[in-house]
Each structure stands twice: as structure tokens, then as C-alpha cells.
Design a protein around this motif. Sequence first.
Motif, PDB file in Angstrom:
ATOM      1  N   THR A 106       7.882   0.063   5.255  1.00 46.66           N
ATOM      2  CA  THR A 106       6.779   0.021   4.287  1.00 46.66           C
ATOM      3  C   THR A 106       7.327   0.056   2.865  1.00 46.66           C
ATOM      4  O   THR A 106       6.716   0.612   1.953  1.00 46.66           O
ATOM      5  CB  THR A 106       5.807   1.193   4.519  1.00 46.66           C
ATOM      6  N   GLY A 107       8.503  -0.542   2.684  1.00 51.06           N
ATOM      7  CA  GLY A 107       9.097  -0.616   1.361  1.00 51.06           C
ATOM      8  C   GLY A 107       9.708   0.697   0.933  1.00 51.06           C
ATOM      9  O   GLY A 107      10.034   1.567   1.752  1.00 51.06           O
ATOM     10  N   LYS A 108       9.865   0.860  -0.380  1.00 52.01           N
ATOM     11  CA  LYS A 108      10.468   2.064  -0.922  1.00 52.01           C
ATOM     12  C   LYS A 108       9.586   3.270  -0.624  1.00 52.01           C
ATOM     13  O   LYS A 108       8.397   3.261  -0.908  1.00 52.01           O
ATOM     14  CB  LYS A 108      10.646   1.916  -2.438  1.00 52.01           C
ATOM     15  N   PRO A 109      10.162   4.330  -0.056  1.00 53.64           N
ATOM     16  CA  PRO A 109       9.357   5.513   0.249  1.00 53.64           C
ATOM     17  C   PRO A 109       8.882   6.222  -1.015  1.00 53.64           C
ATOM     18  O   PRO A 109       9.314   5.918  -2.134  1.00 53.64           O
ATOM     19  CB  PRO A 109      10.320   6.407   1.042  1.00 53.64           C
ATOM     20  N   TYR A 110       8.023   7.191  -0.806  1.00 53.32           N
ATOM     21  CA  TYR A 110       7.511   8.021  -1.899  1.00 53.32           C
ATOM     22  C   TYR A 110       8.672   8.607  -2.701  1.00 53.32           C
ATOM     23  O   TYR A 110       9.733   8.927  -2.157  1.00 53.32           O
ATOM     24  CB  TYR A 110       6.645   9.133  -1.307  1.00 53.32           C
ATOM     25  N   GLN A 136      15.497  -1.273   4.119  1.00 52.61           N
ATOM     26  CA  GLN A 136      14.038  -1.290   4.031  1.00 52.61           C
ATOM     27  C   GLN A 136      13.494  -2.706   4.071  1.00 52.61           C
ATOM     28  O   GLN A 136      14.174  -3.665   3.694  1.00 52.61           O
ATOM     29  CB  GLN A 136      13.548  -0.578   2.769  1.00 52.61           C
ATOM     30  N   VAL A 137      12.278  -2.811   4.559  1.00 50.75           N
ATOM     31  CA  VAL A 137      11.515  -4.059   4.568  1.00 50.75           C
ATOM     32  C   VAL A 137      10.271  -3.816   3.733  1.00 50.75           C
ATOM     33  O   VAL A 137       9.507  -2.885   4.003  1.00 50.75           O
ATOM     34  CB  VAL A 137      11.131  -4.464   6.005  1.00 50.75           C
ATOM     35  N   ASP A 138      10.074  -4.633   2.735  1.00 54.69           N
ATOM     36  CA  ASP A 138       8.900  -4.470   1.878  1.00 54.69           C
ATOM     37  C   ASP A 138       7.648  -5.007   2.564  1.00 54.69           C
ATOM     38  O   ASP A 138       7.722  -5.910   3.419  1.00 54.69           O
ATOM     39  CB  ASP A 138       9.100  -5.204   0.556  1.00 54.69           C
ATOM     40  N   LEU A 139       6.516  -4.449   2.194  1.00 53.82           N
ATOM     41  CA  LEU A 139       5.245  -4.999   2.656  1.00 53.82           C
ATOM     42  C   LEU A 139       5.000  -6.351   1.992  1.00 53.82           C
ATOM     43  O   LEU A 139       5.564  -6.653   0.935  1.00 53.82           O
ATOM     44  CB  LEU A 139       4.109  -4.042   2.320  1.00 53.82           C
ATOM     45  N   PHE A 161      10.894   4.193   9.812  1.00 54.90           N
ATOM     46  CA  PHE A 161      10.045   5.069   9.010  1.00 54.90           C
ATOM     47  C   PHE A 161       8.856   4.291   8.463  1.00 54.90           C
ATOM     48  O   PHE A 161       9.017   3.202   7.902  1.00 54.90           O
ATOM     49  CB  PHE A 161      10.850   5.664   7.852  1.00 54.90           C
ATOM     50  N   VAL A 162       7.672   4.865   8.628  1.00 49.23           N
ATOM     51  CA  VAL A 162       6.420   4.257   8.154  1.00 49.23           C
ATOM     52  C   VAL A 162       5.721   5.252   7.247  1.00 49.23           C
ATOM     53  O   VAL A 162       5.476   6.396   7.648  1.00 49.23           O
ATOM     54  CB  VAL A 162       5.486   3.900   9.333  1.00 49.23           C
ATOM     55  N   GLN A 163       5.405   4.838   6.041  1.00 47.74           N
ATOM     56  CA  GLN A 163       4.599   5.669   5.140  1.00 47.74           C
ATOM     57  C   GLN A 163       3.166   5.169   5.201  1.00 47.74           C
ATOM     58  O   GLN A 163       2.869   4.056   4.779  1.00 47.74           O
ATOM     59  CB  GLN A 163       5.133   5.577   3.711  1.00 47.74           C
ATOM     60  N   ARG A 164       2.301   6.005   5.733  1.00 45.23           N
ATOM     61  CA  ARG A 164       0.912   5.590   5.939  1.00 45.23           C
ATOM     62  C   ARG A 164       0.170   5.416   4.616  1.00 45.23           C
ATOM     63  O   ARG A 164      -0.534   4.431   4.413  1.00 45.23           O
ATOM     64  CB  ARG A 164       0.194   6.631   6.799  1.00 45.23           C
ATOM     65  N   SER A 165       0.328   6.355   3.705  1.00 41.20           N
ATOM     66  CA  SER A 165      -0.393   6.337   2.447  1.00 41.20           C
ATOM     67  C   SER A 165       0.314   5.476   1.412  1.00 41.20           C
ATOM     68  O   SER A 165       1.456   5.053   1.610  1.00 41.20           O
ATOM     69  CB  SER A 165      -0.557   7.765   1.932  1.00 41.20           C
ATOM     70  N   ARG A 166      -0.348   5.234   0.308  1.00 41.91           N
ATOM     71  CA  ARG A 166       0.188   4.321  -0.701  1.00 41.91           C
ATOM     72  C   ARG A 166       1.272   4.943  -1.558  1.00 41.91           C
ATOM     73  O   ARG A 166       2.089   4.229  -2.128  1.00 41.91           O
ATOM     74  CB  ARG A 166      -0.945   3.809  -1.588  1.00 41.91           C
ATOM     75  N   ALA A 170       0.974   0.203  -5.731  1.00 40.14           N
ATOM     76  CA  ALA A 170      -0.279  -0.557  -5.751  1.00 40.14           C
ATOM     77  C   ALA A 170      -0.755  -0.940  -4.357  1.00 40.14           C
ATOM     78  O   ALA A 170      -1.889  -1.382  -4.194  1.00 40.14           O
ATOM     79  CB  ALA A 170      -0.087  -1.822  -6.590  1.00 40.14           C
ATOM     80  N   ARG A 171       0.087  -0.760  -3.364  1.00 36.73           N
ATOM     81  CA  ARG A 171      -0.291  -1.243  -2.042  1.00 36.73           C
ATOM     82  C   ARG A 171      -1.344  -0.336  -1.399  1.00 36.73           C
ATOM     83  O   ARG A 171      -1.530   0.817  -1.777  1.00 36.73           O
ATOM     84  CB  ARG A 171       0.952  -1.338  -1.156  1.00 36.73           C
TER      85      ARG A 171
END
Length: 415
Positions: A106-110, A136-139, A161-166, A170-171
Motif C-alpha cells: 500500500t505504498g509508503k507506510p505511515y 514497496q508497491v504503490d497503490l 504489509f497492508v495499511q488499511r487506513s489512509r 491522499a489515498r
Amino acid sequence: MEITQQAQLAEEMCAEAFKAFEATARHNGEKVLQSFIDNRVCEHHLKGSNGYGYGDDGRDTLDRVYAQVLGAEAALVRHNFINGTHAITVALFGVLRTGDKLLSVTGKPYDTLCGVINGDSRGGGSLREYGIDYAQVDLLPDSKPDFAAIQRECTDCKAVFVQRSRGYSARKALTVAQIGEIVTAVRQINPAAVIIVDNCYGEFCETLEPTSVGVDLIVGSLIKNPGGGIAETGGYIAGKSDLVEQCACRLTAPGIGSEAGCSLNQNRAMYLGLFYAPEIVANALKTSAFASALFTLMGYTCSPGHDEYRSDLIAAISLNNADGVCAFCEGIQAGSPIDSFITPQPWAMPGYDNDVIMAAGTFTAGASIELSADAPIRDPYTVYLQGGLTFPSGRLGVMSAAKKLLKIDRKDTAF
């Protein structure tokens, strides 16, 4: 149009969304109650232990209650977790070993996880220093997962790793269904990969949690959704029982794992917070949708829109400049039950690359299940609103922020 009139219109615009939130809360509330009943929660479970905490039945039963509610084999629910980042760090170090590779899909993590993964100038011990690789793979531009890229990159990874929230991006937040699609894509190429989801801000927003769609571990904070505004601190890791125990050994020590660790006086608050959580999350979702409707009426860009599906609590509101961000946060603080007289200021918060401003007039310090707003002071100057223990108080707090914005924009003087 005065703010009170706009607020009334905004609330009317949210009528259908509110019905959906209430239906979800009813479903999840029944699920939580059934778990308490099935696990025979009783009065002595609410009392804590001290010292080593051996034989703490309240702690162990709470683990089982959480596991059932979250659709997991096991759970580790502890006040020792200082925040969500800490719980995620324990999960990552619990699963990964030297020579392994972590893939974020989900791209760069928090922001606060960047130091955990790659290290920074404030201290050692990052995954990189332990010889763990990262990719990482970007959305995609529409915030959807890039399944082709995920399948190319996941062939040799130990954990996904998956980050559910934004986060501060902007995603859009991922739905549980989208997370399930990621699981399917990964399993087709790398069945052994451990799939870990940062579930912060997402618990009880839908009727299912990511563990129900094949995720191995989910991680979250108790001063967000599942603590219900009652838990004073803590976090959880839930999922496959062997992996949860690996994480417990990282939190405590190998050979001790989940068998020890006193609960002090925290059990009652953690049980009660979980019991309240589905309804509290519904109130926070109502506040989020209302804010999106109101600030859209005022001409600002909001994501998600008031009538869009919500799989986390956050409303992102683009305010165009630093003054707008600060004014918004001042308004949220002024409309809070605690420390309403304080003016929040941007500061160099640990774990962030930019100064961050946070408004949180909360009963529990920094609890973002309570009405709060925060933003990094950087382009595009988007503020992130979340929480609201009750909708009436959340509504008033949002209106307070709107009034502050009107003052600096000089669009209206009628309050």
C-alpha cells in the motif's frame, strides 16, 4: 448562509449514511456481546493482577474475547503497547528474521513506521539494521491495489504489509473486500507469505475484519476504535495462534510469551471499552460524514465524500495553506470537553519528518477515537479529522472548526 444553517443541511445530507452506520453498529454490538457471553466473562475478570501476572484469568479471557470478536485464532491484548506503531513494530519483529524481506503493498507506510523499517537519526534497531530487506508497491492513482505489481514483487518476501487506513496521504482507506483481493493475489504466488494488516482506525467500521478474508495478523491501538473511549492505553495483535505467540515472545521474552505480564488495573477499562466500541465507532463515522458534508458545502475538498463508503474513521479535508490547517485545529480544540482553552501549535513530534499540529481535547491523552484533528505542516495542507464519542459533541466540534475557518477566510462574519 450561517454555519448553523449549513450544519442542518449537512446533517440532512447524511441521513442514508447514518442509517448504514447504525446497522453496522447493531451487527458488531451483537457480535461483541455474544463473545462476552460465550467466554463467560464475569466480575473477577475485571480485576487486575500485579507482579509477574501468572494465571491472570482476566487478561487471558480478554485475549479470547478479542480473538472471537475479530475472527482470529488468538489475540494478544496488552496495556504494555504504548501506541499502534509499537504494536505493529512488535508484530514485524515477531515475524521477520535476518535475511527476510518485507513488502508493503500500500505504498509508503505511515510516517512513524519509516524509522522502524529503515532507521533514522534518533536511534538504532530498525529492521534494516537487523538485515531485513524492504520493498514497496504503490497503490494505483485511484487508490486501488496494483495486483500485477504485487504479484511480481511478492515472490520472495516473508511478509506482506497492508495499511488499511489512509495515514497522511491522499489515498482512500482500503475496504475489507479489497484486502481480501490482496490476500488472494499474494497467495497465488507466495502461499507462505505472512500477511499483516495495520488495522488502526478500521475496527468495527464494517461487519467483517481483515482476519475474515485470510489475513494472518491484524494490529491496532486501544485508544482508537476498539478501546471505545474507555481504555486508557494499549493495543492488540490478533490472528493465527502461532504467529500471535511469536509476537508475544517479542513483547516479553522467548520462553515467556503470553504466559506472563500483569494487567494492573486495566482489565475493566479494556473490557468496557470493547463493549462500547461498536456504538462509539458509529458516532465517529457520523461525525466524519457530517464533517465531509459541511466542509464540502463551504467549498473545501473532502475525502471521502459524505455519501461515500467508509472503511475507516478519517475525513481528509484540504485547506490549501498552513493558516487554514492551524485554524481548523484551533476550532476542534475549542470545541472539545477537555483543554478547550488551549491553542494547539505545530511541533517536531517524534517519528515525523515535518512539524505536526494536533488538536485533541480528550479524556485520554491523544485518543483519536475521541474528536481530534491532526496534520503535518506540508503541502497540500490537508487536515485529518477522526473520532467523536457522541455525535452531538462531534457535530459541535466540527462546527467550531468551521467557524474558525470562516474567520480567517473572511467569508462571513455572522456566527
